[in-house]
Design a protein around this motif. Structure first.
Motif, short mmCIF file in Angstrom:
data_model
loop_
_atom_site.label_atom_id
_atom_site.label_comp_id
_atom_site.label_asym_id
_atom_site.label_seq_id
_atom_site.Cartn_x
_atom_site.Cartn_y
_atom_site.Cartn_z
N LEU A 14 1.96 3.52 16.07
CA LEU A 14 1.21 2.69 15.16
C LEU A 14 0.36 3.65 14.46
O LEU A 14 0.20 3.39 13.28
CB LEU A 14 0.63 1.73 15.78
N LEU A 15 -0.30 4.75 14.88
CA LEU A 15 -1.00 5.81 14.13
C LEU A 15 -0.06 6.84 13.53
O LEU A 15 -0.21 7.28 12.55
CB LEU A 15 -2.01 6.08 15.16
N ALA A 16 0.85 7.36 14.24
CA ALA A 16 1.40 8.61 13.75
C ALA A 16 2.68 8.15 12.70
O ALA A 16 2.47 8.99 11.69
CB ALA A 16 2.20 9.35 15.04
N VAL A 22 2.37 8.50 4.93
CA VAL A 22 1.53 9.00 3.84
C VAL A 22 1.53 10.34 3.51
O VAL A 22 1.68 10.67 2.21
CB VAL A 22 0.02 8.41 4.41
N ILE A 23 1.56 11.31 4.34
CA ILE A 23 1.76 12.64 4.06
C ILE A 23 2.95 13.12 3.42
O ILE A 23 2.97 13.68 2.46
CB ILE A 23 1.46 13.54 5.39
N ILE A 245 2.62 4.83 -7.87
CA ILE A 245 1.63 4.94 -6.90
C ILE A 245 0.87 3.82 -6.36
O ILE A 245 0.91 3.50 -5.20
CB ILE A 245 0.70 5.88 -7.52
N LYS A 246 0.85 2.79 -7.14
CA LYS A 246 0.22 1.71 -6.58
C LYS A 246 1.19 0.82 -5.93
O LYS A 246 0.86 0.19 -4.56
CB LYS A 246 -0.11 0.51 -7.84
N ILE A 250 0.84 0.17 -1.66
CA ILE A 250 0.75 -1.21 -1.34
C ILE A 250 1.85 -1.26 -0.09
O ILE A 250 1.65 -2.08 1.28
CB ILE A 250 1.30 -2.06 -2.05
N ILE A 251 2.95 -0.54 0.01
CA ILE A 251 3.96 -0.42 0.89
C ILE A 251 3.40 0.19 2.24
O ILE A 251 3.53 -0.13 3.45
CB ILE A 251 5.16 0.37 0.41
N LEU A 252 2.57 1.06 1.89
CA LEU A 252 2.10 2.07 3.10
C LEU A 252 0.98 1.28 3.68
O LEU A 252 0.98 1.49 5.16
CB LEU A 252 1.43 3.36 2.66
N ILE A 253 0.33 0.53 3.13
CA ILE A 253 -0.82 -0.35 3.77
C ILE A 253 -0.18 -1.46 4.64
O ILE A 253 -0.58 -1.77 5.56
CB ILE A 253 -1.67 -0.99 2.71
#
Length: 353
Positions: A14-16, A22-23, A245-246, A250-253
């Motif tokens: 869930l973290l990795a 994101v990176i 970018i927006k 949103i997808i990443l969040i």
């Protein structure tokens, strides 16, 4: 133990996974925008910002009678061991510090000063050295520029013609007094001969042969704080975000929320269908649990449970129950059911009493 390992792996994913996503999305975006992938640390690294050079050099403000010595022996104030007296209120750059002496640099000369003749400052001066101070030679007077402030014939570097103008002044010092001289002051200066402009001579010129020395201003940088000019800021900056970018943000969040939902859904299905291994474990646990023995009833409670109350016989018809024991014969007919009493002989009444 397996459940703990499984929980650890799920938490790590869930973290990795979002971090990696994101990176991976940030690198091409920053590359397309021409921005660096990472920022270097600005600690202990000189840089230029808004036209001002940030330096880690330490400076000290010169006090009165600050001699720049050629050697670390600051007790020897003879002209052989002294470069010159550093102009008061200006600054020297500190190279090395000890308890008894500071190794410093003023313009092109590196020497030593006494710690009590300077005051260390916590800023970089904008004008640390004396600049644009000149002097002229007297008319009809020629002189020499020397290696030391003395009248020895072996220390002459070159001869300066009479009436020479615009010699660069660096500092003053005390030296030998010439035979017809009026003082023992010498100028430490630069001489650029007109016949050879690429050549430069640095040395001592006797003060009695000079005139028209420029005024030496006092440097007050330690009194008045020098503030850099205000940087113009544009208040009409557009902070709107690119729609692409927006959408990516949103997808990443939302991605971690979706992963949590999927994991919860899969866990609920396994619980509903039942894992054979878990069912077997539950069965073994059930077999191992001893059954609770029924409590013994007391005699009173047993009798109360067998007896009926009067209200229980309401609306019922009753019949006489004939009870015969093994000692009595069952009558063949019920016509004569009267009991037979025994007969006795007639005796006197007195005997009966």
């Amino acid at each position: 133990m397996k459940k703990i390992c499984r929980l650890f792996v799920v938490s790590f994913l869930l973290l990795a996974v979002p971090f990696a996503v994101v990176i991976g999305c940030t690198l091409p975006i920053r590359s397309a925008l021409g921005k660096p992938f990472y920022y270097e640390s600005q600690i202990n690294s000189p840089k230029k910002s808004s036209g001002y050079e940030v330096s880690l050099a330490e400076y000290a403000k010169v006090q009165k009678d600050c001699y720049l010595f050629r050697t670390s022996d600051i007790t020897d104030k003879s002209f052989q061991n002294v470069f010159f007296v550093v102009p008061e209120t200006y600054f020297v750059k500190i190279i090395e510090k000890t308890l008894t002496v500071y190794k410093v640099q003023y313009q092109d000369e590196v020497g030593f000063v006494a710690p009590e003749t300077v005051k260390i400052v916590d800023f970089v001066p904008s004008v640390p050295e004396l600049l644009d101070v000149t002097f002229d030679l007297k008319s009809k007077v020629s002189t020499q520029i020397r290696e030391t402030p003395s009248i020895s014939a072996s220390n002459i570097k070159t001869i300066i013609p009479e009436g020479e103008r615009g010699l660069s002044y660096i500092a003053s010092t005390v030296g030998e007094r010439p035979l017809n001289g009026v003082s023992n002051i010498w100028f430490y200066a630069y001489y650029f001969p007109k016949s050879d402009p690429t050549r430069v001579y640095k040395g001592y010129i006797y003060e009695g042969a000079t005139e028209n020395l420029s005024s030496i201003d006092v440097n007050g940088e330690d009194v008045e704080v020098v503030e850099p000019p205000a940087v113009e800021t544009n208040t009409d900056i557009d902070y709107s975000v690119n729609p692409t970018i927006k959408t990516i943000l949103i997808i990443l969040i939302c991605l971690p929320i979706f992963l949590v939902f999927v994991l919860l859904l899969v866990g609920n299905r396994k619980t509903k269908n039942g894992d054979p291994k878990e069912l077997l474990d539950d069965e073994v646990k059930t077999q191992k649990v001893p059954k609770e023995k029924p409590k013994k009833q007391t005699a009173k409670k047993f009798v109360d449970s067998k007896l009926k109350k009067i209200d229980d016989f309401e609306g019922q018809t009753f019949e006489r129950k004939h009870y015969y024991t093994n000692f009595l014969e069952k009558p063949t007919s019920t016509a004569n059911l009267k009991p037979e009493f025994p007969t006795y002989e007639v005796i006197d009444d007195d005997d009966l009493l």
